[in-house]
Write an enzyme that holds these catalytic residues in place. Structure first.
Site, PDB file in Angstrom:
ATOM      1  N   GLY A  18       0.490  -1.375  -0.083  1.00  0.00           N
ATOM      2  CA  GLY A  18       0.261   0.100   0.208  1.00  0.00           C
ATOM      3  C   GLY A  18       1.507   1.121  -0.040  1.00  0.00           C
ATOM      4  O   GLY A  18       2.296   1.365   0.152  1.00  0.00           O
ATOM      5  N   HIS A 243     -12.264   0.217  -6.419  1.00  0.00           N
ATOM      6  CA  HIS A 243     -11.175  -0.727  -6.978  1.00  0.00           C
ATOM      7  C   HIS A 243     -10.378   0.247  -7.947  1.00  0.00           C
ATOM      8  O   HIS A 243     -10.107   0.807  -8.654  1.00  0.00           O
ATOM      9  CB  HIS A 243     -12.963  -1.187  -8.193  1.00  0.00           C
ATOM     10  CG  HIS A 243     -12.267  -3.018  -8.624  1.00  0.00           C
ATOM     11  ND1 HIS A 243     -12.572  -3.200  -9.573  1.00  0.00           N
ATOM     12  CD2 HIS A 243     -10.822  -3.575  -7.843  1.00  0.00           C
ATOM     13  CE1 HIS A 243     -11.619  -4.079  -9.136  1.00  0.00           C
ATOM     14  NE2 HIS A 243     -11.036  -4.485  -8.705  1.00  0.00           N
ATOM     15  N   ASP A 244      -9.288  -0.719  -7.456  1.00  0.00           N
ATOM     16  CA  ASP A 244      -8.282   0.298  -7.976  1.00  0.00           C
ATOM     17  C   ASP A 244      -7.887  -0.608  -9.017  1.00  0.00           C
ATOM     18  O   ASP A 244      -7.401   1.175  -9.889  1.00  0.00           O
ATOM     19  CB  ASP A 244      -6.892  -0.467  -7.533  1.00  0.00           C
ATOM     20  CG  ASP A 244      -6.690  -2.075  -7.094  1.00  0.00           C
ATOM     21  OD1 ASP A 244      -7.902  -2.876  -8.060  1.00  0.00           O
ATOM     22  OD2 ASP A 244      -6.066  -2.563  -6.647  1.00  0.00           O
ATOM     23  N   THR A 245      -8.501  -1.222  -9.985  1.00  0.00           N
ATOM     24  CA  THR A 245      -8.903  -0.898 -11.334  1.00  0.00           C
ATOM     25  C   THR A 245      -9.502  -0.106 -11.721  1.00  0.00           C
ATOM     26  O   THR A 245      -9.127   0.209 -13.348  1.00  0.00           O
ATOM     27  CB  THR A 245      -9.377  -2.305 -12.280  1.00  0.00           C
ATOM     28  OG1 THR A 245      -7.898  -3.150 -11.447  1.00  0.00           O
ATOM     29  CG2 THR A 245      -9.078  -3.214 -13.476  1.00  0.00           C
ATOM     30  N   THR A 266      -0.350  -7.394  -9.225  1.00  0.00           N
ATOM     31  CA  THR A 266      -0.782  -8.596  -8.545  1.00  0.00           C
ATOM     32  C   THR A 266      -1.855  -9.445  -9.439  1.00  0.00           C
ATOM     33  O   THR A 266      -1.031 -10.734  -9.764  1.00  0.00           O
ATOM     34  CB  THR A 266      -1.795  -8.668  -7.608  1.00  0.00           C
ATOM     35  OG1 THR A 266      -0.672  -8.030  -6.912  1.00  0.00           O
ATOM     36  CG2 THR A 266      -1.648  -9.971  -6.767  1.00  0.00           C
ATOM     37  N   ASN A 303      -9.326 -11.257 -15.953  1.00  0.00           N
ATOM     38  CA  ASN A 303      -8.199 -11.403 -15.107  1.00  0.00           C
ATOM     39  C   ASN A 303      -7.811 -12.651 -15.292  1.00  0.00           C
ATOM     40  O   ASN A 303      -7.764 -14.133 -15.561  1.00  0.00           O
ATOM     41  CB  ASN A 303      -9.181 -12.220 -13.404  1.00  0.00           C
ATOM     42  CG  ASN A 303     -10.091 -10.610 -12.419  1.00  0.00           C
ATOM     43  OD1 ASN A 303     -10.615  -9.841 -13.245  1.00  0.00           O
ATOM     44  ND2 ASN A 303      -9.739 -10.245 -11.208  1.00  0.00           N
ATOM     45  N   GLY A 413       2.858  -1.700 -12.270  1.00  0.00           N
ATOM     46  CA  GLY A 413       4.222  -2.018 -12.128  1.00  0.00           C
ATOM     47  C   GLY A 413       4.175  -3.285 -13.316  1.00  0.00           C
ATOM     48  O   GLY A 413       5.474  -2.362 -13.730  1.00  0.00           O
TER      49      GLY A 413
END
Length: 484
Positions: A18, A243-245, A266, A303, A413
């Site tokens: 985080g 939601h991070d996406t 991830t 996913n 990332g």
């Protein structure tokens, strides 16, 4: 659009780490600095018969406050704070108090929930209702397991992880819609699906009011504003694409009518952005999901296992006493020839934590194929397998939606991983545009800035600001050398 710049803070919680980001943002300004970064390490807690996997959310909360305190020292007049995180996992409240550390989606209890739900509602009906791909850890399966254990009988609150952090910041229980869309419990109109909730025997009263990204939740609690040394009024806590996406996709500098995106951390979230859901038998069979996006857009995606395969392999080699690091292994892997065979990066055996290299080796051995012999060889085969999965998923997304994909944007990332970006371009035969790396935090702060009046405009306007202020690296198929 406002001509002045202001400051906001993003709390961005990923499944492995985080951070808290401080942003200066305005019409032609988008500057982010990382003020805190911390590991997000799950814990195993004994539950009578087994050691269950949980998130250490209390530890995350401590790190979040430390990060916000650092922001306050340089920006006491901060305008807003927004929180995003991974999806599906949640905390249960009783009388406003968290009842134990939230379960981790990789905990084995989810399989029981799948059986309980599918005994009541067929998977095809679930897809028609919610439009979600099947993942054994979707929230509705976890909730079914909780209900069977009696955990919902006395609870009075259900909060997904970013909503839980927001509750602790404000005292307000709300559910932001992009993340709520991953629960499997929303109707096609974006409201809680009361009928499905009732059929599954869940307690409707635990589900909070839904809000859209960009909604002002509340000023920061006065006690926290004082403790953290913000100005007297304190910043507003604003709902973002929690939601991070969803936040990451806001910051993809793309023409959505002609591009696909890969939000690569991830997990590798591979898809396209649509105006409306696509709920077809073909989409269900391909396991594509219709998740909520900012401004009512639809994230039509699938996913893929993602960089988890690399990070878990590194952890295993380090446990064995090998001195390895990802950057060095990627450099070695780039010197190896392209492998003739790749493994199925979506095989469920790769989901749980543990010895990833041995599992990959077993996949090859079972098929009579040569097992990669060295860590660098394993890294190369992981990269090529991910690239193959990414390329096939983009092709499928284009076929299912009719989007004429001309380029693929990789953010997160994975945008740093030149070998992965080049392999993806080579395997799909289209240019890959890599960056921004900090897409999730950028999307988070863009939504906040628009909400508090530092920016205005639609998603295309926000993306134009990202394009003007970010370095994007282009990888052309088979050329090997990226250009900026």
């Amino acid at each position: 659009m406002s001509a002045t710049a202001g400051a906001v803070a993003a709390v961005d919680l990923g499944a492995t780490s985080g951070r808290v980001m401080h942003a200066r943002i305005g019409a032609n300004t988008l500057e982010l600095s990382e003020v805190a970064r911390f590991l997000n390490t799950p814990v195993r807690l004994w539950e009578g018969e087994r050691a269950a996997l949980h998130w250490n959310v209390a530890g995350l909360w401590t790190r979040v406050l430390e990060g916000l305190g650092s922001v306050a020292r340089s920006e006491p007049g901060l305008a807003s704070i927004g929180v995003d995180s991974w999806a599906v996992d949640y905390g249960l409240l009783e009388r406003g108090r968290l009842r134990g550390e939230p379960y981790h989606y990789r905990d084995e209890r989810t399989q029981r929930g799948v059986e309980l739900v599918h005994a009541v509602v067929e998977p095809s009906e679930l897809y028609r209702e919610g439009g979600l791909q099947f993942l054994p850890f979707n929230s509705l399966y976890q909730l079914a397991a909780d209900a069977a254990d009696g955990a919902l009988e006395t609870g009075d609150g259900f909060l997904l992880i970013p909503d839980l952090i927001t509750y602790w910041l404000t005292g307000r229980q709300r559910a932001e819609r992009t993340n709520a869309s991953t629960t499997g419990l929303l109707s096609s109109d974006g409201s809680w699906n009361d009928g499905l909730i009732a059929r599954l025997g869940l307690n409707r009263s635990v589900f909070p009011e839904l809000v859209d990204a960009g909604t002002a939740i509340s000023p920061l609690l006065p006690s926290l504003a004082t403790d953290l040394r913000f100005a007297a009024s304190g910043p507003t806590v604003t709902a973002v694409g929690s939601h991070d996406t969803a936040s990451a996709v806001v910051a993809v500098p793309m023409d959505a009518s002609r591009a696909a995106y890969i939000s690569c951390g991830t997990w590798g979230l591979v898809g396209v952005e649509l105006e409306h859901r696509v709920v077809t038998d073909e989409g269900r069979e391909a396991n594509f999901t219709n998740e909520g996006g900012v401004d009512g857009r639809v994230r039509y995606l699938h996913n893929v296992m993602g960089l988890w395969l690399l990070s878990e392999s590194i952890r295993e080699w380090q446990r064995r006493g090998l001195h390895v690091d990802l950057e060095g292994l990627l450099a070695e892997a780039a010197e190896l020839p392209r492998p003739s065979d790749v493994f199925d990066a979506e095989d469920p055996r790769f989901l749980a934590p543990g010895d990833m290299p041995s599992r990959i080796g077993a996949w090859f051995s079972e098929r009579g194929l040569r097992v990669p012999a060295s860590p660098a060889g394993v890294v190369r085969i992981i990269v090529e397998s991910l690239a193959a999965a990414f390329a096939q998923t983009v092709r499928t997304a284009a076929q299912l939606t009719g989007v004429g994909v001309e380029a693929i944007h990789i953010v997160g990332g994975g945008a740093r991983n030149a070998l992965l970006c080049q392999a993806t371009a080579d395997r799909i035969g289209l240019p890959v545009l890599a960056g921004p790396v900090e897409a999730t935090a950028i999307g988070n702060v863009l939504v906040q800035a628009r909400a508090v009046g530092l920016l205005s405009g639609d998603l295309e306007t926000l993306r134009a600001l990202v394009a003007r202020t970010s370095q994007i690296v282009r990888y052309n198929p088979s050329l090997g050398t990226p250009s900026c």
